[in-house]
Scaffold this motif. Sequence first.
Motif, mmCIF file in Angstrom:
data_model
loop_
_atom_site.group_PDB
_atom_site.id
_atom_site.type_symbol
_atom_site.label_atom_id
_atom_site.label_comp_id
_atom_site.label_asym_id
_atom_site.label_seq_id
_atom_site.Cartn_x
_atom_site.Cartn_y
_atom_site.Cartn_z
ATOM 1 N N ASP A 104 0.827 -1.212 0.000
ATOM 2 C CA ASP A 104 0.000 0.000 0.000
ATOM 3 C C ASP A 104 0.865 1.267 0.000
ATOM 4 O O ASP A 104 0.586 2.217 -0.728
ATOM 5 C CB ASP A 104 -0.930 0.006 1.218
ATOM 6 N N ARG A 115 2.456 1.672 -3.498
ATOM 7 C CA ARG A 115 1.501 2.204 -4.488
ATOM 8 C C ARG A 115 1.197 3.675 -4.225
ATOM 9 O O ARG A 115 1.044 4.458 -5.157
ATOM 10 C CB ARG A 115 0.224 1.375 -4.470
ATOM 11 N N SER A 116 1.112 4.060 -2.961
ATOM 12 C CA SER A 116 0.875 5.455 -2.613
ATOM 13 C C SER A 116 2.038 6.330 -3.082
ATOM 14 O O SER A 116 1.836 7.420 -3.634
ATOM 15 C CB SER A 116 0.692 5.580 -1.101
#
Length: 92
Positions: free
Chosen positions: A72, A75-76
């Motif tokens: 996560d 991807r951020s």
Amino acid sequence: MLVVSAQHEITQRDLRNRSREIMDAVQNGQSFTVTRDGNRIGELIPLRRRRRFVPRGEFAAMSHTAPDISLDAFRSDQAATAEQEADDPYAR
């Protein structure tokens, strides 16, 4: 054929007049010290060749000690980078 002294010194004039021959020698692993008016001013050295591929076993061994990555967070970070405008002064 390029013939240099044991010290592998070449003059700035030699570099200008015989650049192709000298660059071929550098590509083949030869190093040179460039002189101007008898003073050493620089060196021509071959670049080290980088490996393009890492063997699977070596990659696995290096990866084994790598820290865990949050998918996560990764991807951020990608999204944040993609949203930034290019700061390229040549892109007009």
